[in-house]
Design a protein around this motif. Structure first.
Motif, mmCIF file in Angstrom:
data_model
loop_
_atom_site.group_PDB
_atom_site.id
_atom_site.type_symbol
_atom_site.label_atom_id
_atom_site.label_comp_id
_atom_site.label_asym_id
_atom_site.label_seq_id
_atom_site.Cartn_x
_atom_site.Cartn_y
_atom_site.Cartn_z
ATOM 1 N N VAL A 74 1.704 9.074 6.326
ATOM 2 C CA VAL A 74 1.712 7.653 5.992
ATOM 3 C C VAL A 74 2.585 7.489 4.754
ATOM 4 O O VAL A 74 2.233 7.975 3.675
ATOM 5 C CB VAL A 74 0.287 7.135 5.699
ATOM 6 N N VAL A 75 3.747 6.867 4.910
ATOM 7 C CA VAL A 75 4.609 6.617 3.750
ATOM 8 C C VAL A 75 4.223 5.264 3.164
ATOM 9 O O VAL A 75 4.327 4.229 3.829
ATOM 10 C CB VAL A 75 6.104 6.637 4.136
ATOM 11 N N MET A 76 3.738 5.296 1.921
ATOM 12 C CA MET A 76 3.373 4.057 1.235
ATOM 13 C C MET A 76 4.667 3.482 0.671
ATOM 14 O O MET A 76 5.099 3.831 -0.437
ATOM 15 C CB MET A 76 2.382 4.357 0.109
ATOM 16 N N ASN A 77 5.279 2.617 1.464
ATOM 17 C CA ASN A 77 6.652 2.194 1.163
ATOM 18 C C ASN A 77 6.679 0.941 0.286
ATOM 19 O O ASN A 77 6.622 -0.185 0.775
ATOM 20 C CB ASN A 77 7.388 1.961 2.481
ATOM 21 N N ASN A 78 6.781 1.165 -1.017
ATOM 22 C CA ASN A 78 6.896 0.037 -1.953
ATOM 23 C C ASN A 78 8.314 -0.066 -2.525
ATOM 24 O O ASN A 78 8.524 -0.530 -3.636
ATOM 25 C CB ASN A 78 5.842 0.122 -3.068
ATOM 26 N N ASN A 79 9.281 0.431 -1.764
ATOM 27 C CA ASN A 79 10.703 0.318 -2.116
ATOM 28 C C ASN A 79 11.093 1.050 -3.387
ATOM 29 O O ASN A 79 12.092 0.699 -4.020
ATOM 30 C CB ASN A 79 11.137 -1.157 -2.252
ATOM 31 N N GLY A 80 10.319 2.052 -3.782
ATOM 32 C CA GLY A 80 10.800 2.801 -4.934
ATOM 33 C C GLY A 80 9.755 3.606 -5.664
ATOM 34 O O GLY A 80 8.624 3.796 -5.211
ATOM 35 N N VAL A 81 10.184 4.093 -6.816
ATOM 36 C CA VAL A 81 9.366 4.886 -7.713
ATOM 37 C C VAL A 81 8.517 3.918 -8.535
ATOM 38 O O VAL A 81 9.085 3.086 -9.265
ATOM 39 C CB VAL A 81 10.265 5.734 -8.636
ATOM 40 N N TYR A 82 7.230 3.983 -8.367
ATOM 41 C CA TYR A 82 6.234 3.117 -9.042
ATOM 42 C C TYR A 82 6.201 1.682 -8.505
ATOM 43 O O TYR A 82 5.147 1.101 -8.296
ATOM 44 C CB TYR A 82 6.434 3.045 -10.566
ATOM 45 N N LEU A 111 -1.864 -0.314 10.665
ATOM 46 C CA LEU A 111 -2.014 1.018 10.067
ATOM 47 C C LEU A 111 -3.178 1.771 10.719
ATOM 48 O O LEU A 111 -3.072 2.951 11.063
ATOM 49 C CB LEU A 111 -2.235 0.878 8.551
ATOM 50 N N ARG A 112 -4.277 1.067 10.914
ATOM 51 C CA ARG A 112 -5.452 1.678 11.533
ATOM 52 C C ARG A 112 -5.141 2.161 12.953
ATOM 53 O O ARG A 112 -5.443 3.301 13.323
ATOM 54 C CB ARG A 112 -6.617 0.678 11.561
ATOM 55 N N ALA A 113 -4.491 1.312 13.718
ATOM 56 C CA ALA A 113 -4.157 1.686 15.092
ATOM 57 C C ALA A 113 -3.239 2.904 15.096
ATOM 58 O O ALA A 113 -3.421 3.835 15.894
ATOM 59 C CB ALA A 113 -3.499 0.503 15.808
ATOM 60 N N GLY A 114 -2.268 2.922 14.198
ATOM 61 C CA GLY A 114 -1.329 4.051 14.125
ATOM 62 C C GLY A 114 -2.038 5.354 13.791
ATOM 63 O O GLY A 114 -1.784 6.400 14.406
ATOM 64 N N MET A 144 0.542 -6.314 2.449
ATOM 65 C CA MET A 144 -0.458 -5.270 2.247
ATOM 66 C C MET A 144 -0.221 -4.614 0.875
ATOM 67 O O MET A 144 0.919 -4.421 0.462
ATOM 68 C CB MET A 144 -0.246 -4.243 3.369
ATOM 69 N N ASN A 145 -1.310 -4.275 0.164
ATOM 70 C CA ASN A 145 -1.129 -3.519 -1.083
ATOM 71 C C ASN A 145 -1.775 -2.140 -0.946
ATOM 72 O O ASN A 145 -2.269 -1.771 0.124
ATOM 73 C CB ASN A 145 -1.651 -4.314 -2.290
ATOM 74 N N PHE A 146 -1.737 -1.364 -2.039
ATOM 75 C CA PHE A 146 -2.286 -0.004 -1.970
ATOM 76 C C PHE A 146 -3.750 -0.033 -1.520
ATOM 77 O O PHE A 146 -4.179 0.772 -0.703
ATOM 78 C CB PHE A 146 -2.165 0.687 -3.336
ATOM 79 N N HIS A 147 -4.494 -0.977 -2.077
ATOM 80 C CA HIS A 147 -5.932 -0.998 -1.790
ATOM 81 C C HIS A 147 -6.234 -1.315 -0.328
ATOM 82 O O HIS A 147 -7.045 -0.638 0.301
ATOM 83 C CB HIS A 147 -6.638 -2.005 -2.704
ATOM 84 N N SER A 148 -5.579 -2.338 0.203
ATOM 85 C CA SER A 148 -5.921 -2.710 1.577
ATOM 86 C C SER A 148 -5.447 -1.630 2.559
ATOM 87 O O SER A 148 -6.076 -1.398 3.588
ATOM 88 C CB SER A 148 -5.378 -4.100 1.932
ATOM 89 N N ALA A 149 -4.358 -0.951 2.226
ATOM 90 C CA ALA A 149 -3.901 0.150 3.087
ATOM 91 C C ALA A 149 -4.847 1.349 2.964
ATOM 92 O O ALA A 149 -5.241 1.956 3.964
ATOM 93 C CB ALA A 149 -2.480 0.560 2.707
ATOM 94 N N LEU A 150 -5.239 1.652 1.746
ATOM 95 C CA LEU A 150 -6.073 2.840 1.541
ATOM 96 C C LEU A 150 -7.499 2.634 2.038
ATOM 97 O O LEU A 150 -8.200 3.602 2.346
ATOM 98 C CB LEU A 150 -6.057 3.246 0.066
ATOM 99 N N ASN A 151 -7.913 1.401 2.119
ATOM 100 C CA ASN A 151 -9.216 1.115 2.709
ATOM 101 C C ASN A 151 -9.267 1.639 4.158
ATOM 102 O O ASN A 151 -10.275 2.179 4.612
ATOM 103 C CB ASN A 151 -9.466 -0.394 2.666
ATOM 104 N N VAL A 152 -8.140 1.505 4.842
ATOM 105 C CA VAL A 152 -8.044 2.010 6.216
ATOM 106 C C VAL A 152 -8.054 3.546 6.217
ATOM 107 O O VAL A 152 -8.802 4.178 6.980
ATOM 108 C CB VAL A 152 -6.744 1.488 6.883
ATOM 109 N N VAL A 153 -7.244 4.126 5.350
ATOM 110 C CA VAL A 153 -7.187 5.593 5.293
ATOM 111 C C VAL A 153 -8.574 6.161 4.982
ATOM 112 O O VAL A 153 -9.006 7.169 5.556
ATOM 113 C CB VAL A 153 -6.167 6.051 4.218
ATOM 114 N N ARG A 154 -9.274 5.480 4.089
ATOM 115 C CA ARG A 154 -10.624 5.900 3.701
ATOM 116 C C ARG A 154 -11.550 5.965 4.921
ATOM 117 O O ARG A 154 -12.282 6.941 5.117
ATOM 118 C CB ARG A 154 -11.102 4.877 2.674
ATOM 119 N N ASP A 155 -11.483 4.938 5.770
ATOM 120 C CA ASP A 155 -12.305 4.926 6.991
ATOM 121 C C ASP A 155 -11.916 6.063 7.930
ATOM 122 O O ASP A 155 -12.772 6.707 8.539
ATOM 123 C CB ASP A 155 -12.100 3.608 7.759
#
Ligand code: ADP
Ligand code: TPW
Ligand code: MG
Length: 582
Positions: free
Chosen positions: A490-498, A541-544, A390-401
């Motif tokens: 929702v922690v967007m966990n990309n293993n670090g800063v940036y 993510l959506r279910a959560g 999953m990347n930022f976009h596909s995760a945020l698409n859910v948050v957007r909905d």
């Protein structure tokens, strides 16, 4: 003097009935002014203040770190137009709260930091008191105002001055120093109560001058490519209906700054967010409503605004509505400053417009619409992809909905990529729902904001947090669980800063921007009885998120994001003085 019944405190160590002590006077003064919530952290000398305030019916929210309590107070001020109260102990507790006080001042949020302090006689002779520090002097440079009260009979005046300073004019952070000795001082109860002040009209309207209104309208009338920029001052002002009427009656495209999103729904046809890089350089007249021309607007000049070089003026003329008479000309020339509160200024503009106001030239509106529709379509394509991981976009698409389906929910956001992508992708539908890193782009506001948002609005809260951003206030998940607040993080966990991909070239240590790989932030929430979810797909993510909104249980979703997906510094790479910059 009348026969005033002495107030009997409910706490065990209440003062004698005929006297009233400093603790009680502080509580009564706050309550008299409609302040019903304290965000703080107990200890000497304010422990009993927290106990007695609670016993007296105030909401006392105790945090795990004063900084979070301070951020909570600051955003409570933004959301309610009443000063948010942060209460701390002396020196170290005070210093932990100071960051938030500065943040409140910088963001124009009304807040009062109340700190207990040590014995003046000892502090001033520097004789080494318990937690000795000249707190008043240290607070002054970052506060809008700072006061100290030495005598119980002055508590009423001290609180009144603090309230007025925090909310009148341009709001800001106020420091109130209350020495330990003050709390125990007992004075005659009737005289004490009589010394309290209910502040009348704490934030008086500031009506703009008619000639300034006319100047602004004349400039707007002559514009060929006008633009409105809405800032968080407009959101703060709670003049939502008039602002919407002004935007719609003028027909001018508008750009909401981050915390002004939702003032009109982001899906409004005049919203030009998706065409930002087109409208800023192209506009000829720009009306700023409660927004400063600071770094977030590239100081009103440079390439963003169509200037040739990075300091060159793009040729725009500006109208600026601001309550501070000193704001105009801070970065570029303001041709029509309109000094007053947003509500009064906008209603004066509406009145001055009269009937028969013509919409901006059709060519301009069509050009904006074309750019916007093109960018929206491009984004829709990106959002529809379902990459693994999953990347930022596909995760945020859910948050957007989820936000679209729950427009009442409060929305907290911090991080770098986790902030910038979210701001662009997640539409807001109502005023003052989005609260974020603000003017400083500060990390650490997240959990304090969640608590205050839940407490002041009673709405569910969704927080989108970078994994680094979350860490700054992560221990407050215990606070969220303790008060059983309807918060879903929702922690967007990309293993670090940036990004999570950096390596130490010497091979010795992890890179400074990288965290433990595959960390499970959801377990942190479970440790305190909340719900933890590990989401590796948009469906999880959506279910959560849906479960969290439905159950209103404290929830943390560890959203596993492709560690290569982010960019250095998010959208502000240009501010990074990198040696390798192209
Ligand atoms: P943004 O970051 O959204 O661009 P800023 O924080 O830079 O917004 O600007 C907010 C501005 O709004 C400040 O200059 C402040 O003086 C102004 N302001 C705050 N409250 C009011 C109000 N009630 N009426 C008018 N201006 C206000
Ligand atoms: C108080 C500097 C800006 S953004 C950021 C830091 C440390 C964290 C970015 O990582 P995160 O987001 O949250 O994981 P993402 O999605 O890009 O990976 N200290 C303070 N404030 C700021 N702004 C910083 C440091 C910074
Ligand atoms: Mg990160």
């Amino acid at each position: 003097m009348g026969t005033v019944e002495p107030q009997v405190s409910t706490a065990q160590d209440a003062p004698q009935a005929q006297t009233i002590d400093g603790f009680q006077l502080v509580i009564d003064a706050l309550k008299l002014n409609g302040i019903d919530t304290i965000y703080g952290l107990p200890g000497i000398p304010i422990t009993d203040l927290t106990r007695r305030a609670q016993a007296d019916g105030m909401r006392v929210l105790a945090f795990r770190h004063e900084q979070s309590a301070g951020y909570a107070a600051s955003i409570a001020g933004f959301l309610t137009q009443k000063p948010g109260i942060c209460l701390t102990v002396s020196a170290p507790g005070f210093l932990n709260g100071l960051n938030a006080l500065a943040h409140a001042t910088v963001n124009c949020f009304p807040m009062i930091l109340i700190s207990g302090s040590s014995e003046r006689e000892i502090v001033d002779l520097q004789q080494g008191d318990y937690e000795e520090m000249d707190q008043l002097a240290i607070a002054k440079p970052v506060a809008k105002a700072a006061f100290r009260v030495l005598h119980a009979e002055d508590i009423g005046v001290g609180i009144a001055r603090a309230i007025r300073a925090a909310v009148s004019g341009r709001p800001g952070g106020v420091y109130l120093d209350l020495p330990a000795k003050l709390f125990a001082q007992a004075i005659d109860a009737a005289a004490g109560r009589n010394s309290l002040i209910r502040v009348v009209d704490p934030a008086p309207k500031q009506i703009p001058a008619p000639e300034a209104v006319k100047r602004a309208l004349d400039l707007l009338k002559g514009a060929k490519k006008p633009l409105i920029v809405l800032g968080k001052g407009a959101a703060y002002a709670q003049a939502d209906a008039d602002i919407r009427a002004l935007v719609e009656r003028t027909g001018i495209p508008y750009l909401p700054m981050s915390m002004a999103k939702g003032l009109l729904p982001d899906t409004h046809e005049q919203c030009a967010s998706a065409a930002r890089s087109f409208v800023l350089p192209a506009a000829d007249v720009v009306m700023l409503i409660g927004a400063r021309l600071n770094w977030l607007l590239s100081h009103g000049k440079g390439k963003t605004w169509g200037g040739k070089g990075h300091k060159d003026w793009g040729g725009q003329k500006f109208v600026q509505i601001d309550i501070s008479p000193q704001e105009a000309d801070s970065n570029v020339r303001i041709d029509a400053p309109l000094v007053g509160d947003v509500g009064s200024c906008v209603s004066a503009l509406l009145a001055g417009m009269g009937a028969g106001w013509s919409k901006p030239p059709a060519g301009w509106l069509a050009a904006v619409a074309e750019k916007k529709n093109g960018n929206v379509a491009k984004m829709a394509e990106t959002l529809a992809k379902n990459p693994v991981p999953m990347n930022f976009h596909s995760a945020l698409n859910v948050v957007r909905d989820i936000v679209k389906a729950n427009p009442d929910a409060m929305f907290v956001n911090e991080g770098a990529n986790a902030l910038d992508f979210t701001r662009g992708i997640v539409d807001m539908y109502q005023p003052r729902k989005r609260i974020d890193v603000g003017t400083w782009g500060i990390m650490g506001v997240g959990m304090g904001y969640c608590v205050a948002a839940a407490v002041t609005t009673k709405q569910p809260v969704i927080a989108v947090e970078g994994d680094s951003a979350f860490g700054f206030s992560g221990m407050e998940v215990e606070t969220i669980c303790r008060y059983n607040l309807p918060v879903c993080i929702v922690v967007m966990n990309n293993n670090g800063v940036y990004k999570g991909t950096d390596v130490d070239p010497t091979g010795r240590d992890p890179a400074p921007t990288v965290f433990v790989k595959g960390a499970r932030y959801d377990k942190l929430m479970e440790a305190f009885g909340g719900v933890g979810v590990n989401a590796t797909t948009p469906a999880e993510l959506r279910a959560g998120l849906e479960d969290a909104i439905r159950s209103r249980k404290p929830t943390l979703i560890n959203a596993v994001i492709d560690e290569t997906a982010g960019t250095e510094s998010g959208r502000i790479t240009s501010l990074n003085p990198s040696a390798k910059k192209k």
